[in-house]
Design an enzyme around this catalytic site. Structure first.
Site, PDB file in Angstrom:
ATOM      1  N   LYS A  32       4.449   1.512  -2.027  1.00 52.50           N
ATOM      2  CA  LYS A  32       3.889   2.812  -2.446  1.00 52.50           C
ATOM      3  C   LYS A  32       4.918   3.509  -3.320  1.00 52.50           C
ATOM      4  O   LYS A  32       6.120   3.230  -3.215  1.00 52.50           O
ATOM      5  CB  LYS A  32       3.607   3.674  -1.207  1.00 52.50           C
ATOM      6  N   ASP A  91      -3.463   7.102  -6.686  1.00 55.36           N
ATOM      7  CA  ASP A  91      -3.532   7.791  -5.392  1.00 55.36           C
ATOM      8  C   ASP A  91      -3.729   9.266  -5.762  1.00 55.36           C
ATOM      9  O   ASP A  91      -4.177   9.566  -6.888  1.00 55.36           O
ATOM     10  CB  ASP A  91      -2.245   7.567  -4.563  1.00 55.36           C
TER      11      ASP A  91
END
Ligand code: NDP
Length: 443
Positions: free
Chosen positions: A125, A165
Site C-alpha cells: 500500500k 484508493d
C-alpha cells in the site's frame, strides 16, 4: 502466553504510535490462534514475526509547485508488505490524514485480502498526505509527476503494481502512468485502474462496490434473505459507495442515505444516483448539492448517517467511521446485515456487538476484495495484450466474490468458529500465504 498474544504485544512494542496498524494486526492475530496452535511449524519458522514486519517501507519527499508559484512539500510512502504469493499489490491513498501507521494497516490487510481472491498477488500500500480537494488539475498533475519520479524506482509490472484508493481515481492514475512511462520508457501494466484507452479493464471502476454487493448477496442468501425490498444505508459518496449503491438498487433494494465528510443526505424515495455521480464524479462538489436535484431530500451535518433506520448498512467511506454507539442505533432500528466496503470502517467494539447480536457481519478484507481482484484481472489482460468484455469481467468478479464468501465460511467452520466471517476470512487468507512462506524458506 500464547504465540498470537506474544505477537500482538510485539507489534505494539515495535511500532509505537501506529494505532491503526495495531488495531488491524490485533484483529487478525486474535483470530489466527486456532490455526497456529494446530500447526506448530508456523511458530518454529517465525511466520507471524515475519508477516507483521513489512519486506520494506519506502518514505520520500514529494516537492511540487502550486498555482501561485510556491513550492509545496508532501510526504510519500510505499510499504511492500509481503510477496510470498505474487507481486506486491495495493492502492495509493491521497488524504491529509495519511501517515506510516495508516499505510501499514492498509498494507497488512491487503496481504490477506489479496490471498482471499485466489489470484497471485502479494500485499502492499502507499500514498501521501497530499490533499487533492480544491486543487487544480495542473496542481494534481504536478504532484503526481513528482510522486512517481521517486516511486518508479521501486515498482514494476512483476514487482509491485499500485492502484487507486481514497483520493486516487482515473485522473490521478493517468498522470502517474504518464510519468512512469516517460521515465522508464516502458509500456507495461505497472498500475491498475487505468483508463480504457491505455490498458484499463472494463468493470474496474465498478468492481469494489459491485463486489461488495455480490458478497453480501451470497451471505444473505445463505441465511434465506436477499437485497430485494431492503432499505440500505451506504456511507461515503466516492468510488466504492457509488457502485455499491448502483448494484444494491439493481438487486431490488432502496438506498436511502449517502454522505461525504461534510454531511449526509436522506432521500426516502431512494437515492438518485445520477445526481450523486454528477456532483461527485463530474463536478467534484459536496454532497450538500444533492438537495438541489431532489428538493424533498434532507441534508444533515449533525448526528450520524447511521441514525437512519435500515435493514442493511454498507460503510464505504473510511476507517473507524462506525462506532459502538452507531452499532447500537443500527441494531435498535432493526439492521440485519452490515457489509464493509471501506477498509476497517467499524471499530472493534462495533464489530463485537454486531457479532454478539447475530447480525450478519462482513469484514472489508473479504467483502471489498472485488476491487483488487479486478485489478489482478486487469494485470492478466495487460500481460496477454487482450481486453475482455464488461460481461466477462463482471462474471469473473461475481464468481470470485461468491468463492471468497464460501471459503471464509468454510474456514470458520473448520476451525470451530462457524458463522464468524471475520475469523474465517483471516484464517483462509493467512493459510495460503503462510504455507507459501514455509515453502520458500527463511526469507
Ligand atoms: P473515494 O475517495 O472515492 O471516496 C471516499 C468517500 O468517503 C468520499 O465521499 C469521502 O468524502 C468520504 N469520506 C472520507 N472520510 C470520511 C469521513 N470521515 N466521514 C464521512 N465520509 C468520509 O475513496 P474510495 O471510494 O476509493 O474508498 C473508500 C474506502 O474503500 C476506503 O476505506 C478505501 O481504502 C476502501 N477501498 C477502496 C477500493 C477501491 O477500489 N477504490 C478497494 C477496496 C477498499 P470527502 O470527499 O468529503 O472526503
Amino acid at each position: 502466553m500464547s504465540y498470537t498474544s506474544e505477537m500482538i504485544d510485539r507489534v505494539v512494542a515495535k511500532n509505537p504510535g501506529e494505532k491503526e496498524f495495531h488495531q488491524a494486526a490485533r484483529e487478525v492475530l486474535e483470530s489466527l490462534a486456532p490455526v497456529v496452535e494446530a500447526n506448530p511449524a508456523y511458530q518454529k519458522m517465525g511466520v507471524l514475526e515475519r508477516l507483521t514486519e513489512p519486506d520494506r517501507a519506502v518514505l520520500f519527499r514529494v516537492p511540487w509547485v502550486d498555482d501561485s508559484g510556491k513550492v509545496q512539500v508532501n510526504k510519500g510512502y510505499r510499504v511492500q508488505f509481503n510477496n510470498a504469493i505474487g507481486p506486491y499489490k495495493g492502492g495509493l491513498r491521497l488524504h491529509p490524514s495519511v501517515n506510516l501507521g495508516i499505510i501499514k494497516f492498509l498494507g497488512f490487510e491487503q496481504i490477506f485480502k489479496n490471498s482471499l481472491t485466489g489470484l497471485p498477488i502479494g500485499g502492499g500500500k502507499g500514498g501521501s498526505d497530499f490533499d487533492p480537494k480544491g486543487k487544480s488539475d495542473r496542481e494534481v498533475m504536478a504532484f503526481c509527476q513528482s510522486f512517481m519520479t521517486e516511486l518508479y524506482k521501486y515498482i514494476g509490472a512483476d514487482v509491485d503494481v499500485p492502484a487507486g484508493d481514497i483520493g486516487v481515481g482515473a485522473r490521478e492514475i493517468g498522470f502517474l502512468y504518464g510519468q512512469y512511462k516517460r521515465i522508464t520508457g516502458l509500456y507495461e501494466g505497472v498500475l491498475t485502474g487505468k483508463g480504457l484507452t491505455y490498458g484499463g479493464s472494463l468493470a474496474r471502476t465498478q468492481a469494489t462496490g459491485y463486489g461488495l454487493v455480490y458478497f453480501m448477496d451470497e451471505y444473505l442468501r445463505a441465511h434465506g434473505m436477499s437485497f430485494e425490498g431492503k432499505r440500505v444505508v451506504v456511507s461515503g459518496a466516492g468510488n466504492v459507495a457509488i457502485y455499491a449503491c448502483e448494484k444494491a438498487t439493481q438487486m431490488g433494494a432502496k438506498v436511502v442515505a449517502m454522505c461525504d465528510s461534510t454531511g449526509w443526505v436522506y432521500d426516502e424515495e431512494g437515492i438518485d444516483l445520477a445526481a450523486v455521480k454528477q456532483i461527485k464524479e463530474v463536478e467534484r462538489k459536496r454532497i450538500a448539492e444533492y438537495v438541489n436535484y431532489r428538493p424533498k431530500a434532507e441534508y444533515h451535518t449533525d448526528g450520524a448517517i447511521w441514525d437512519v433506520p435500515c435493514d442493511i448498512a454498507l460503510p464505504c467511506a473510511t476507517q473507524n467511521e462506525l462506532h459502538l454507539e452507531h452499532a447500537e442505533t443500527l441494531i435498535k432500528n432493526g439492521v440485519v446485515a452490515v457489509g464493509e466496503g471501506a477498509n476497517m470502517p467499524s471499530t472493534p467494539e462495533a464489530v463485537h456487538l454486531f457479532q454478539s447480536k447475530g447480525i450478519l457481519f462482513a469484514p472489508g478484507k473479504a467483502s471489498n476484495a472485488g476491487g483488487v481482484a479486478t485489478s489482478a484481472l486487469e494485470m492478466s489482460q495487460n500481460s496477454q495484450r487482450l481486453s475482455w468484455t464488461f460481461e466477462e469481467v463482471d462474471q469473473k468478479l461475481h464468481g470470485i466474490m461468491v468463492n471468497i464468501y464460501r471459503n471464509a465460511a468454510a474456514a470458520a467452520e473448520k476451525y470451530g468458529v462457524a458463522g464468524n466471517i471475520v475469523a474465517g476470512a483471516n484464517i483462509a487468507g493467512f493459510t495460503k500465504v503462510a504455507d507459501a512462506m514455509l515453502a520458500q524458506g527463511v526469507v
